[in-house]
Design a protein around this motif. Structure first.
Motif, short mmCIF file in Angstrom:
data_model
loop_
_atom_site.label_atom_id
_atom_site.label_comp_id
_atom_site.label_asym_id
_atom_site.label_seq_id
_atom_site.Cartn_x
_atom_site.Cartn_y
_atom_site.Cartn_z
N ASN A 317 0.80 -1.23 0.00
CA ASN A 317 0.00 0.00 0.00
C ASN A 317 0.83 1.28 0.00
O ASN A 317 0.30 2.37 0.22
CB ASN A 317 -0.98 0.02 1.18
CG ASN A 317 -1.97 -1.14 1.13
OD1 ASN A 317 -2.32 -1.60 0.04
ND2 ASN A 317 -2.38 -1.62 2.27
N ALA A 341 -10.96 1.32 -4.16
CA ALA A 341 -10.21 2.43 -3.55
C ALA A 341 -10.55 3.75 -4.24
O ALA A 341 -11.01 3.78 -5.38
CB ALA A 341 -8.72 2.16 -3.64
N ASP A 342 -10.29 4.85 -3.54
CA ASP A 342 -10.49 6.15 -4.16
C ASP A 342 -9.30 6.48 -5.06
O ASP A 342 -8.19 5.98 -4.86
CB ASP A 342 -10.68 7.24 -3.11
CG ASP A 342 -9.44 7.43 -2.24
OD1 ASP A 342 -8.56 8.23 -2.62
OD2 ASP A 342 -9.34 6.74 -1.20
N LYS A 344 -7.38 9.06 -5.48
CA LYS A 344 -6.21 9.72 -4.91
C LYS A 344 -5.27 8.73 -4.25
O LYS A 344 -4.05 8.85 -4.34
CB LYS A 344 -6.64 10.80 -3.92
CG LYS A 344 -7.26 12.04 -4.57
CD LYS A 344 -7.53 13.13 -3.56
CE LYS A 344 -8.08 14.38 -4.24
NZ LYS A 344 -8.37 15.48 -3.28
N SER A 345 -5.82 7.72 -3.59
CA SER A 345 -4.99 6.70 -2.94
C SER A 345 -4.19 5.92 -3.96
O SER A 345 -2.99 5.66 -3.77
CB SER A 345 -5.87 5.76 -2.12
OG SER A 345 -6.55 6.44 -1.09
N LYS A 348 -1.43 8.06 -5.57
CA LYS A 348 -0.31 8.25 -4.65
C LYS A 348 0.64 7.07 -4.71
O LYS A 348 1.88 7.24 -4.73
CB LYS A 348 -0.83 8.45 -3.22
CG LYS A 348 0.28 8.61 -2.17
CD LYS A 348 1.16 9.82 -2.46
CE LYS A 348 2.21 10.00 -1.36
NZ LYS A 348 3.17 11.09 -1.70
#
Length: 377
Positions: A317, A341-342, A344-345, A348
């Motif tokens: 992660n 998941a969103d 942005k995650s 990143k």
């Protein structure tokens, strides 16, 4: 004065393979450390004596009528005609390696095995496979131990040859990532990619686990595409073990078949996450997956299970996704987390892969220089 290295092996430069990728990357790195490196591998040169690949001089290791597995006359000619301090021999055939040991001892050349695998028997047993296995065991259990210095791809091999001077070097690159995704991550169609050959009955890569996991995910989520390079959909439909899952995935499965390296890399670059599964055994523990190295080189996170030293380079992660074991339950859970998941995650994690490549050469300079200093003591 720069010292000379002759890097030898069955690298097939007529097509891109894991071994040809490794040797050119390693050779470019060693030249950064002020060595002169020449490579002998399998390559068609026509009337030329050598060619250049990414600044590295590459010659053919054998004449057309020679047996690579037992003949070292081309290497002998190189050793006697020029000053060579080191020969690095990549997973070298046992009979030829035995002859190399004697050649290097007579000519005061330091022989360094480059060890990336501990082969087993792939698929059904045959007499030919049995003979090759015995010869390979002879090299791994006895011949390699005659060399005081080794390059190894994994801590498994580092521990096994703990009495020698070892350089733990899974992969290395001098390239700075300059690949920019052509478009932003599309959370409505996350693109996973598997590229390679899974082996007979999925003996190398457990593509069956990957396909079964994605088929189960499709029962709940539809925002993904699985790209497969190396096999056609017809190839997969011919395998009873995964036929049902291939049919069920339907439009969520895109199979490209075999592609040349440039086309394969383009598919990988246009994907978002590299995925593969491998059983934990001696073969997967002793080696290190090229797929992990290539994913980082192209700035992509990887989804896989823990084998070899992967978790020394992939942090769950942060710059990738790891499951504990190669089974459908673990991969199903990991894929579900990714597709739910969103954005942005996920972006990143991708950004972390692009900004920090654990295989960048500066991470290996000090210990490589120390390794070669120790070869002279």
């Amino acid at each position: 004065m720069a010292k000379n290295i002759l890097y030898i092996g069955g690298f097939n430069f007529n097509k891109t393979t894991a071994s040809s990728i490794r040797v050119i990357e390693n050779a470019r790195f060693l030249e950064k450390l002020n060595f002169n490196v020449e490579v002998l591998g399998k390559i068609q040169l026509l009337d030329k004596k050598y060619t250049t690949i990414d600044t590295i001089k590459v010659s053919n290791i054998v004449a057309d009528d020679e047996d690579f597995a037992s003949n070292i006359s081309t290497i002998k000619l190189k050793v006697t005609s020029s000053k060579i301090e080191y020969i690095i021999a990549y997973n070298y055939p046992p009979i030829a390696f035995y002859k190399l040991l004697k050649l290097c001892k007579i000519n005061n050349v330091t022989l360094i095995p480059d060890l990336t695998e501990w082969y087993g028997i792939d698929g059904d047993f045959s007499i030919g496979k049995g003979v090759r296995f015995i010869l390979h065991q002879w090299r791994m259990l006895y011949l390699n131990k005659q060399c005081k210095n080794k390059i190894v791809a994994s801590s498994f091999l580092d521990r096994y040859y703990k009495k020698s001077n070892n350089l733990l070097l899974p992969f290395v690159t001098i390239d700075v990532l300059n690949f920019k995704k052509q478009q932003n991550l599309n959370i409505d169609a996350i693109k996973f990619v598997y590229a390679g050959s899974p082996g007979e009955n999925f003996s190398k890569d457990r593509l069956d686990i990957v396909l079964k996991s994605f088929a189960k995910v499709k029962e709940i989520h539809s925002n993904f595409m699985l790209n497969i390079v190396g096999l056609t959909k017809e190839n997969l439909l011919a395998i009873d073990r995964v036929k049902k899952e291939v049919q069920f995935l339907d439009q969520h499965l895109n199979c490209f078949g075999r592609l040349d390296n440039v086309a394969c890399v383009n598919v990988i670059k246009q994907s978002d996450i590299v995925v593969f599964a491998r059983d934990v055994n001696r073969v997967s523990s002793a080696g290190f997956p090229t797929k992990v190295f290539e994913a980082f080189k192209y700035g992509l996170p990887i989804l896989t299970n823990r084998t070899s030293d992967i978790d020394n380079y992939v942090e769950k992660n942060y710059n990738g996704f790891l499951t504990q074991e190669a089974n459908v339950k673990g991969f199903l859970n990991a894929i579900q987390l990714i597709v739910s998941a969103d954005i942005k995650s996920l972006e990143k994690i991708i950004d972390n892969c692009r900004s920090e490549n654990p295989f960048f050469y500066k991470n290996y300079m000090n210990k490589t220089e120390l390794f070669f200093k120790k070869t002279n003591t």
